[in-house]
Enzyme design. Structure first.
Site, PDB file in Angstrom:
ATOM      1  N   SER A 125      -1.546  37.024 128.897  1.00 22.87           N
ATOM      2  CA  SER A 125      -2.769  37.806 128.804  1.00 22.87           C
ATOM      3  C   SER A 125      -3.815  37.258 129.774  1.00 22.87           C
ATOM      4  O   SER A 125      -3.608  37.281 130.979  1.00 22.87           O
ATOM      5  CB  SER A 125      -3.255  37.822 127.352  1.00 22.87           C
ATOM      6  OG  SER A 125      -4.237  38.803 127.178  1.00 22.87           O
TER       7      SER A 125
ATOM      8  N   LYS B 281      -1.632  52.102 127.493  1.00 24.78           N
ATOM      9  CA  LYS B 281      -2.853  51.381 127.152  1.00 24.78           C
ATOM     10  C   LYS B 281      -3.430  51.964 125.872  1.00 24.78           C
ATOM     11  O   LYS B 281      -3.540  53.170 125.719  1.00 24.78           O
ATOM     12  CB  LYS B 281      -3.895  51.506 128.276  1.00 24.78           C
ATOM     13  CG  LYS B 281      -3.494  50.831 129.551  1.00 24.78           C
ATOM     14  CD  LYS B 281      -3.606  49.344 129.400  1.00 24.78           C
ATOM     15  CE  LYS B 281      -3.314  48.660 130.711  1.00 24.78           C
ATOM     16  NZ  LYS B 281      -3.434  47.243 130.638  1.00 24.78           N
TER      17      LYS B 281
END
Length: 155
Positions: free
Chosen positions: A86, A140
């Site tokens: 991330s 997303k």
């Protein structure tokens, strides 16, 4: 931990106060502060171990790393022994091309996000409110608070 070569160890360059400075002031501080102390050629070695965190923190750290990497005659090497996921992956990607090193079983990349939400689509629909959702890509934010959740998004 930052190691500045040749053979000098300095404390971390970043601090919360540096984010309050203007960009040009930070660039001058980099050029005037690090370069005279270490010479013309400089390699910064970052040992990174991070599972990620908030985009504000990791975005700021990544922008500082990219600023250092873009200095003339500076090489930013990033070494990952365990994980850079991330926001940690975003930081690792700031390495000078060809200078990202990872252990054979290290995990690098955006390995997933946990999101919990309450969907109020039917309540909004009852009152005639139609939410608009703008996403960067089809994968997303698959679960939404306001919009209808499709079976494909639940997969």
């Amino acid at each position: 931990v930052f190691f500045f070569l040749p053979s000098k160890l300095l404390p971390p360059y970043f601090s919360k106060a540096s984010s309050l400075s203007s960009s040009s002031r930070n660039q001058l501080r980099t050029a005037r502060g690090i370069r005279p102390a270490l010479g013309n050629e400089l390699e910064i070695v970052l040992f990174l171990d991070s599972g990620g965190g908030t985009v504000q923190d990791y975005g700021l750290a990544s922008s500082h790393l990219s600023r250092l990497r873009d200095e003339p005659h500076v090489t930013l090497s990033v070494c990952v022994d365990r994980v850079a996921a991330s926001g940690g992956y975003m930081m690792a990607c700031q390495a000078t091309p060809g200078h990202l090193y990872a252990a054979p079983f290290a995990m690098l990349g955006s390995i997933g996000v946990l999101m919990e939400t309450v969907n109020v689509h039917e309540v909004l629909k009852r009152y005639g409110v139609k939410p608009l959702v703008i996403k960067a890509g089809k994968n997303k934010a698959p679960l939404k608070t306001f919009g209808e959740v499709t079976t494909d998004e639940l997969k």
